[in-house]
Design a protein around this motif. Sequence first.
Motif, PDB file in Angstrom:
ATOM      1  N   ILE A   1      41.826  46.977  40.085  1.00  0.00           N
ATOM      2  CA  ILE A   1      42.183  46.219  41.281  1.00  0.00           C
ATOM      3  C   ILE A   1      42.907  44.948  40.855  1.00  0.00           C
ATOM      4  O   ILE A   1      42.523  44.307  39.867  1.00  0.00           O
ATOM      5  N   LEU A   2      43.941  44.564  41.593  1.00  0.00           N
ATOM      6  CA  LEU A   2      44.587  43.271  41.386  1.00  0.00           C
ATOM      7  C   LEU A   2      44.331  42.420  42.621  1.00  0.00           C
ATOM      8  O   LEU A   2      44.721  42.781  43.731  1.00  0.00           O
ATOM      9  N   LEU A   3      43.664  41.295  42.403  1.00  0.00           N
ATOM     10  CA  LEU A   3      43.215  40.434  43.503  1.00  0.00           C
ATOM     11  C   LEU A   3      44.046  39.151  43.523  1.00  0.00           C
ATOM     12  O   LEU A   3      44.183  38.477  42.497  1.00  0.00           O
ATOM     13  N   ALA A   4      44.611  38.823  44.688  1.00  0.00           N
ATOM     14  CA  ALA A   4      45.333  37.556  44.874  1.00  0.00           C
ATOM     15  C   ALA A   4      44.372  36.545  45.488  1.00  0.00           C
ATOM     16  O   ALA A   4      43.881  36.744  46.600  1.00  0.00           O
ATOM     17  N   VAL A   5      44.098  35.473  44.745  1.00  0.00           N
ATOM     18  CA  VAL A   5      43.147  34.452  45.175  1.00  0.00           C
ATOM     19  C   VAL A   5      43.910  33.163  45.465  1.00  0.00           C
ATOM     20  O   VAL A   5      44.570  32.619  44.576  1.00  0.00           O
ATOM     21  N   ASN A   6      43.832  32.685  46.697  1.00  0.00           N
ATOM     22  CA  ASN A   6      44.596  31.501  47.081  1.00  0.00           C
ATOM     23  C   ASN A   6      44.112  30.257  46.352  1.00  0.00           C
ATOM     24  O   ASN A   6      42.925  30.066  46.118  1.00  0.00           O
ATOM     25  N   ARG A   7      45.094  29.417  46.023  1.00  0.00           N
ATOM     26  CA  ARG A   7      44.821  28.132  45.403  1.00  0.00           C
ATOM     27  C   ARG A   7      45.566  27.055  46.194  1.00  0.00           C
ATOM     28  O   ARG A   7      46.451  27.367  46.986  1.00  0.00           O
ATOM     29  N   ALA A   8      45.212  25.814  45.991  1.00  0.00           N
ATOM     30  CA  ALA A   8      45.861  24.719  46.719  1.00  0.00           C
ATOM     31  C   ALA A   8      47.361  24.669  46.410  1.00  0.00           C
ATOM     32  O   ALA A   8      47.832  25.248  45.416  1.00  0.00           O
ATOM     33  N   TYR A   9      48.108  24.001  47.264  1.00  0.00           N
ATOM     34  CA  TYR A   9      49.563  23.798  47.118  1.00  0.00           C
ATOM     35  C   TYR A   9      50.328  25.115  47.166  1.00  0.00           C
ATOM     36  O   TYR A   9      51.317  25.316  46.455  1.00  0.00           O
ATOM     37  N   ASN A  10      49.852  26.033  48.018  1.00  0.00           N
ATOM     38  CA  ASN A  10      50.523  27.319  48.249  1.00  0.00           C
ATOM     39  C   ASN A  10      50.668  28.160  46.983  1.00  0.00           C
ATOM     40  O   ASN A  10      51.622  28.931  46.842  1.00  0.00           O
ATOM     41  N   LYS A  11      49.727  28.022  46.075  1.00  0.00           N
ATOM     42  CA  LYS A  11      49.726  28.836  44.874  1.00  0.00           C
ATOM     43  C   LYS A  11      48.653  29.914  44.980  1.00  0.00           C
ATOM     44  O   LYS A  11      47.743  29.819  45.793  1.00  0.00           O
ATOM     45  N   SER A  12      48.785  30.944  44.154  1.00  0.00           N
ATOM     46  CA  SER A  12      47.781  32.004  44.107  1.00  0.00           C
ATOM     47  C   SER A  12      47.533  32.400  42.660  1.00  0.00           C
ATOM     48  O   SER A  12      48.435  32.325  41.817  1.00  0.00           O
TER      49      SER A  12
END
Length: 233
Positions: A145-156
């Motif tokens: 599985i490849l998981l996209a995890v949101n981070r601050a400043y519109n980064k993932s």
Amino acid sequence: MDTNYLENNYLTLVGKVTGEKKFSHEIYGESFYIFNLSIPRLSGNNDIIPITISERLIKEDTLQEGKKLLVKGQFRSYNSYENAKNRLILTVFAKDIVELKEDEQEEENEIIRKETITNEVVLIGFICKKPIYRQTPFGREISDILLAVNRAYNKSDYIPCIAWGRNARFCQNLEVGSQVKVIGRVQSRTYEKKHEDGAVETRVAYEVSIGSLEVIEEKNDEKEIETQKQEAV
């Protein structure tokens, strides 16, 4: 949906420093270093996990070989461009470290050890590629599985995860865009990369081995949350 970036990606590691720290990069006058933390598995093997840390968290002898540390932070990724090719690099970004002394303050350290999980990561993110389900020659079920995890400043951060058994069978039906919460451990493994010229390079991959998985679904405007939980085999 509001995102708390401190809650959708956090981990706790306890291990020993192995090797020497290396300079990584500098941002706005703040230097960052990378060192490896050796974390024992129940099997007796060790995971060797790279840790990125600010100079502001390092004391004079903090990262000496063999030092036992409690590290809290996030599992992050970034893209590295090598030989005109893009490569996903994974590292633990340390937000806090505590030295666990082996000989002194043994009673206090024993309390810390009992209350601390030595390798646990919690991620809330979105499936960004169709999970790949397969079986080993011995019949063991696995899903990548490849998981996209949101981070601050519109980064993932893009975090590879691996599920086993019932979790693997369940994950093969997850759709791209599904939001999930996973709890597991950070692990390292070696593999061989074959190049076009026939050369073979030994590399190390890092991923999250899933212990439990929860699907989070938002319904209509009421944002009613439903969860389906699959416990680890």
